[in-house]
Design an enzyme around this catalytic site. Sequence first.
Site, PDB file in Angstrom:
ATOM      1  N   HIS A  68    -120.917-174.060 -26.896  1.00  0.00           N
ATOM      2  CA  HIS A  68    -121.790-173.853 -25.726  1.00  0.00           C
ATOM      3  C   HIS A  68    -122.328-172.417 -25.714  1.00  0.00           C
ATOM      4  CE1 HIS A  68    -122.841-173.644 -21.448  1.00  0.00           C
ATOM      5  NE2 HIS A  68    -122.391-174.835 -21.196  1.00  0.00           N
ATOM      6  N   GLU A 121    -127.026-175.300 -27.182  1.00  0.00           N
ATOM      7  CA  GLU A 121    -125.669-175.717 -27.535  1.00  0.00           C
ATOM      8  C   GLU A 121    -125.665-176.816 -28.598  1.00  0.00           C
ATOM      9  OE1 GLU A 121    -123.990-176.836 -23.723  1.00  0.00           O
ATOM     10  OE2 GLU A 121    -125.402-175.443 -22.773  1.00  0.00           O
TER      11      GLU A 121
END
Length: 304
Positions: A173, A276
Amino acid sequence: MTYTTFTAEELNRRFGIPGRVQILADEGGLPKIRVTAPESSGEIHLHGAQVTSWQPADAEEVIFLSRCARWEEGKAIRGGIPVCFPWFRAKADDPHAPAHGLVRTKVWALESIEHDAGGVTVSMTTESDSGTRTLWPGDFRLLERATFGKELKLEFTVSNTGASSFRFEEALHTYYRVGDVRRVSIRGLDGVTYLDNTDSNKRKNQQGDVMISSPTDNAYVNTEGSLQLFDPALNRRIKIAKQNSRTTVIWNPWAEGARALSDLEEDTWQQMVCVEACNILEDAVDLAPNGNHKMAVTMAVFSL
Ligand code: TA6
């Protein structure tokens, strides 16, 4: 041998490389590994195996880290590259379970630090235990390898160490630091289907480059393509290549979403965008016993 409960000082004695690698206590007192190599510098923490910095020798910092991040046990560090596993966002069947899974708030174990011409590679591991099993039944071992060189490469390997198959979601992320998110464009998703999480996850189709002009939380599915993040304010572009990742999530909370994040300093939502590498939603992964699945992302910086 993995080193979980050692102090930063003990780990530095064991793994430190004078002039290249130092292990010291982070803002929360847990060990972090600071890399200073000719090609780049960076930091990765035992807290969640989270990278929080990567700066190539001839460029500014690439990773965004909130100055209001809370360095507490059980809390996710705001910024850096959180490791999300075995679910993404809220757990579908348990609203009380931690967002983005079980491992970004665990203390991982330092397994090895290697240094060669390609840069410095830090390997960390964690595995299922009685705590994880109260929330998710799978038996697993995770390995994250971060290579700090002219590029930053993260490899995330999931191993099924149990007797039953399991389905998992995963994400690296990454919070990218940008000069002004309102001037950023992300190329490589034209024509790709995405689920818009700001609009009840409706399926939509991307037209051209992704621009950020309001709260944005898009999951682009069935796409393994490389991306380019153009950042005119910092006069650079960041090339993002994925391996074994079929979902790309792009997120920025915008002003209204940022107000709800107490660990994100006022207005700094303008200096970040998350791009991400994931496998989530319909791209979730089924893994048989003794199976391994390795997802990777590599980033590199170029001037515009
Ligand atoms: O990656 C996008 C997202 O899932 C958003 O929905 C938002 O929740 C963001 O992650 C941040 O999540 P966190 O739990 O770190 O605050």
